[in-house]
Motif scaffolding. Structure first.
Motif, PDB file in Angstrom:
ATOM      1  N   LYS A  35      42.887 -58.230 -16.183  1.00  0.00           N
ATOM      2  CA  LYS A  35      41.968 -59.488 -17.064  1.00  0.00           C
ATOM      3  C   LYS A  35      43.413 -59.382 -18.238  1.00  0.00           C
ATOM      4  O   LYS A  35      43.922 -58.198 -18.871  1.00  0.00           O
ATOM      5  CB  LYS A  35      40.901 -59.058 -17.590  1.00  0.00           C
ATOM      6  N   ALA A  94      35.222 -61.391 -26.291  1.00  0.00           N
ATOM      7  CA  ALA A  94      33.830 -60.364 -25.921  1.00  0.00           C
ATOM      8  C   ALA A  94      34.770 -58.627 -25.985  1.00  0.00           C
ATOM      9  O   ALA A  94      35.904 -58.780 -25.441  1.00  0.00           O
ATOM     10  CB  ALA A  94      34.085 -60.953 -24.728  1.00  0.00           C
ATOM     11  N   THR A  97      36.773 -56.409 -23.297  1.00  0.00           N
ATOM     12  CA  THR A  97      36.955 -56.824 -21.880  1.00  0.00           C
ATOM     13  C   THR A  97      38.612 -57.198 -21.229  1.00  0.00           C
ATOM     14  O   THR A  97      38.628 -57.583 -20.133  1.00  0.00           O
ATOM     15  CB  THR A  97      36.594 -58.441 -22.175  1.00  0.00           C
ATOM     16  N   TYR A  98      39.357 -57.048 -21.879  1.00  0.00           N
ATOM     17  CA  TYR A  98      40.800 -57.265 -21.484  1.00  0.00           C
ATOM     18  C   TYR A  98      41.791 -56.446 -21.594  1.00  0.00           C
ATOM     19  O   TYR A  98      41.342 -54.854 -22.021  1.00  0.00           O
ATOM     20  CB  TYR A  98      40.849 -58.264 -22.577  1.00  0.00           C
ATOM     21  N   ALA A 123      38.346 -56.671 -29.201  1.00  0.00           N
ATOM     22  CA  ALA A 123      38.714 -57.320 -27.314  1.00  0.00           C
ATOM     23  C   ALA A 123      39.381 -56.677 -26.290  1.00  0.00           C
ATOM     24  O   ALA A 123      38.731 -56.673 -25.097  1.00  0.00           O
ATOM     25  CB  ALA A 123      38.812 -58.804 -27.064  1.00  0.00           C
ATOM     26  N   LYS A 125      40.012 -53.318 -24.117  1.00  0.00           N
ATOM     27  CA  LYS A 125      39.399 -52.362 -23.735  1.00  0.00           C
ATOM     28  C   LYS A 125      40.257 -51.117 -23.688  1.00  0.00           C
ATOM     29  O   LYS A 125      41.860 -50.867 -24.270  1.00  0.00           O
ATOM     30  CB  LYS A 125      39.743 -52.219 -22.052  1.00  0.00           C
TER      31      LYS A 125
END
Length: 200
Positions: A35, A94, A97-98, A123, A125
């Motif tokens: 992502k 979020a 998430t990425y 946001a 990871k």
């Protein structure tokens, strides 16, 4: 501000070219697809490249015209992406998430930088990668693009400090010859950073 960018993208489609940013392209191809978050993505040159390389793309911009141009190209290429038209301050980042966050010529007013830069780190990871390329302070001496407000231009040390929890692995602060559409063309003061979010 969205009207400013709508006008630019309407008058000069592909303002920053159609090829991805070379710095981002060089390293993205080395990573397994995951992502990716692309704030200030404009007409999608990096988003389209990432999507074509099997990345799950989330793009953000404040220009509806930029989104329209991007999604037309994506449709023609059979690509999917999640493109949000919003003020960056209203976007929900979020947490963790990425796998990659890429800030490519994403210049913010000085009073927004600390908050938004921290949100992009949040946001990402743990172990995820961040790529930054933008104009340095000396860009005011060049005519190859970028903000005309000194406070929106980067200083390498200040930029690094505004991204807490990142271990920097590569940095560049110097003059490059840009060839990214008519919007970024010619000698420029460019700053590049590549880093990884700490796992602790």
């Amino acid at each position: 501000m969205s009207n400013f960018w709508d006008q630019k993208f309407s008058l000069t489609p592909n303002l920053y070219g159609e090829k991805p940013n070379q710095f981002l392209e060089r390293d993205l191809k080395k990573l397994p697809p995951g992502k990716i978050l692309l704030p200030g993505e404009g007409e999608g040159r990096n988003a389209l490249y990432a999507a074509a390389s099997q990345w799950e793309v989330t793009a953000i911009d404040q220009s509806p015209i930029a989104k329209k141009h991007t999604l037309k190209k994506a449709h023609d290429l059979g690509l999917d992406m999640d493109y949000h038209v919003t003020d960056i301050r209203d976007f929900h980042f979020a947490p963790e998430t990425y796998d990659v966050v890429a800030l490519i010529y994403f210049h913010l007013p000085e009073n927004m930088q600390t908050e938004i830069h921290k949100k992009t780190v949040d946001a990402l990871k743990k172990g995820g990668s961040i790529f930054i390329e933008g104009f340095g302070k000396d860009q005011l001496n060049y005519h190859s693009g970028g903000p005309k407000d000194l406070q929106m231009l980067y200083n390498l040390d200040d930029l690094k400090a505004s991204f807490p929890g990142i271990s920097w692995e590569e940095e560049f602060d110097g003059i490059l010859d840009l060839d990214e559409g008519v919007g970024h063309k010619g000698a420029a003061h460019v700053i590049r950073l590549k880093g990884t979010k700490n796992s602790g």
